[in-house]
Write a protein that holds these residues in place. Sequence first.
Motif, mmCIF file in Angstrom:
data_model
loop_
_atom_site.group_PDB
_atom_site.id
_atom_site.type_symbol
_atom_site.label_atom_id
_atom_site.label_comp_id
_atom_site.label_asym_id
_atom_site.label_seq_id
_atom_site.Cartn_x
_atom_site.Cartn_y
_atom_site.Cartn_z
ATOM 1 N N PRO A 1 76.614 72.272 29.107
ATOM 2 C CA PRO A 1 75.505 71.376 29.491
ATOM 3 C C PRO A 1 75.431 71.195 31.000
ATOM 4 O O PRO A 1 76.459 71.206 31.686
ATOM 5 N N ILE A 2 74.212 71.047 31.519
ATOM 6 C CA ILE A 2 74.006 70.888 32.969
ATOM 7 C C ILE A 2 74.734 69.649 33.482
ATOM 8 O O ILE A 2 75.283 69.657 34.588
ATOM 9 N N ARG B 1 78.891 64.525 31.482
ATOM 10 C CA ARG B 1 79.040 63.213 32.132
ATOM 11 C C ARG B 1 78.162 62.133 31.489
ATOM 12 O O ARG B 1 77.073 62.398 31.002
ATOM 13 N N VAL B 2 78.690 60.927 31.537
ATOM 14 C CA VAL B 2 78.015 59.777 30.939
ATOM 15 C C VAL B 2 77.559 58.834 32.048
ATOM 16 O O VAL B 2 78.277 58.603 33.014
ATOM 17 N N HIS B 3 76.330 58.336 31.916
ATOM 18 C CA HIS B 3 75.750 57.382 32.879
ATOM 19 C C HIS B 3 76.395 56.007 32.663
ATOM 20 O O HIS B 3 76.981 55.759 31.614
ATOM 21 N N ARG B 4 76.247 55.110 33.646
ATOM 22 C CA ARG B 4 76.881 53.795 33.450
ATOM 23 C C ARG B 4 76.225 52.979 32.332
ATOM 24 O O ARG B 4 76.773 51.988 31.880
ATOM 25 N N ASP B 5 75.072 53.428 31.839
ATOM 26 C CA ASP B 5 74.489 52.738 30.681
ATOM 27 C C ASP B 5 75.134 53.204 29.372
ATOM 28 O O ASP B 5 74.740 52.771 28.288
ATOM 29 N N GLY B 6 76.151 54.072 29.496
ATOM 30 C CA GLY B 6 76.888 54.490 28.311
ATOM 31 C C GLY B 6 76.291 55.707 27.612
ATOM 32 O O GLY B 6 76.882 56.237 26.670
ATOM 33 N N ARG B 7 75.117 56.155 28.070
ATOM 34 C CA ARG B 7 74.498 57.336 27.457
ATOM 35 C C ARG B 7 74.713 58.547 28.343
ATOM 36 O O ARG B 7 74.986 58.420 29.524
ATOM 37 N N ARG B 8 74.558 59.724 27.752
ATOM 38 C CA ARG B 8 74.708 60.965 28.515
ATOM 39 C C ARG B 8 73.695 61.039 29.655
ATOM 40 O O ARG B 8 72.578 60.541 29.544
ATOM 41 N N MET B 9 74.093 61.682 30.766
ATOM 42 C CA MET B 9 73.175 61.882 31.889
ATOM 43 C C MET B 9 71.911 62.596 31.405
ATOM 44 O O MET B 9 70.794 62.112 31.598
ATOM 45 N N GLY C 1 72.312 65.154 28.362
ATOM 46 C CA GLY C 1 72.529 65.465 26.946
ATOM 47 C C GLY C 1 72.810 66.939 26.718
ATOM 48 O O GLY C 1 72.628 67.772 27.619
ATOM 49 N N ASP C 2 73.267 67.234 25.499
ATOM 50 C CA ASP C 2 73.648 68.618 25.178
ATOM 51 C C ASP C 2 72.454 69.558 25.036
ATOM 52 O O ASP C 2 72.619 70.771 24.946
ATOM 53 N N GLY C 3 71.223 69.004 25.013
ATOM 54 C CA GLY C 3 70.031 69.852 24.881
ATOM 55 C C GLY C 3 69.613 70.511 26.190
ATOM 56 O O GLY C 3 68.699 71.331 26.203
ATOM 57 N N LYS C 4 70.265 70.161 27.304
ATOM 58 C CA LYS C 4 69.912 70.758 28.602
ATOM 59 C C LYS C 4 71.102 71.573 29.109
ATOM 60 O O LYS C 4 72.066 71.032 29.631
ATOM 61 N N THR C 5 71.032 72.890 28.910
ATOM 62 C CA THR C 5 72.146 73.777 29.251
ATOM 63 C C THR C 5 71.808 74.663 30.451
ATOM 64 O O THR C 5 70.632 74.879 30.774
ATOM 65 N N ASP D 1 61.988 69.701 33.187
ATOM 66 C CA ASP D 1 62.316 69.353 31.802
ATOM 67 C C ASP D 1 63.637 68.579 31.757
ATOM 68 O O ASP D 1 63.780 67.607 31.004
ATOM 69 N N ALA D 2 64.605 68.968 32.614
ATOM 70 C CA ALA D 2 65.895 68.272 32.662
ATOM 71 C C ALA D 2 65.737 66.885 33.298
ATOM 72 O O ALA D 2 66.356 65.918 32.845
#
Length: 225
Positions: free
Chosen positions: A47-48, A52-60, A62-66, A140-141
């Motif tokens: 993944p691009i 890494r995870v953002h401070r909001d607890g979610r992925r920067m 996500g696995d859909g952006k490679t 798109d990313a």
Amino acid sequence: MLFPSRRRANIVDALSVPRALWLFLPAYVANMSPVFSARLVPGWRAPIDGGRVHRDGRRMLGDGKTWRGLAGGAVAGGVTAVAMALLSVALQPSWLDGWDFGYGGYAGGALGACAGCSSSDLWQIGLFGGLTGSLALAGDAVESYFKRRRGLERGAPWIPMDQLDFVVFGLIGMAAASPLLVDGWFRQALMGDWLVPATIVVGTIFLHLLVNRVGYWIGLKEVPW
Ligand code: CTP
Ligand code: MG
């Protein structure tokens, strides 16, 4: 004369609609390419965002952006632009006369192939398409970054941003890469008739919705958006 030709020149050319879709084809193909590169190189899924995870607890992002999707988009955009230049010069359909990224020569002013005029080289056209494709997928990313910040999971729809991201970034990419092409060609192609940019913006929204549904029906995409 009842209709002086000066007036006739202002009449909108309906052919601008298919020409606009043609002009934007490298961005369209790049945007569709990740589902194919995912099948061609299923093992390369880095993944691009590097996980890494953002401070909001979610992925920067996500696995859909490679990286595979990004690289595949650059290749797809470049190959598409080169194929378009070769095809339009070889087949010379009258409605696409000169819509060849300047490969057949450009005299300035209205488009129209011009043998002997200065022209774009194929490698320049390939680089132009590659930059357009990578910028479209970078957009798109960027969109995925904002989707994650809004709490939308990977694959969730966000209309109309899913549609608009690559219109905006595709146009930015084309404009940024346009100095690679013969001088003045891109400005004339995009701005010679207002129907061209209008079709790219409006037509793309509908085309995106349609293509994703077709991709879902034929089993290429997991969700219909
Ligand atoms: N894809 C990829 N790399 C990219 C873009 C897309 O590998 N840079 C692949 C992924 O397998 C992705 C699929 O193409 O799932 C469809 O792309 P898209 O609809 O843009 O991604 P989503 O999964 O919907 O993710 P998001 O919600 O972040 O848009
Ligand atoms: Mg999506």
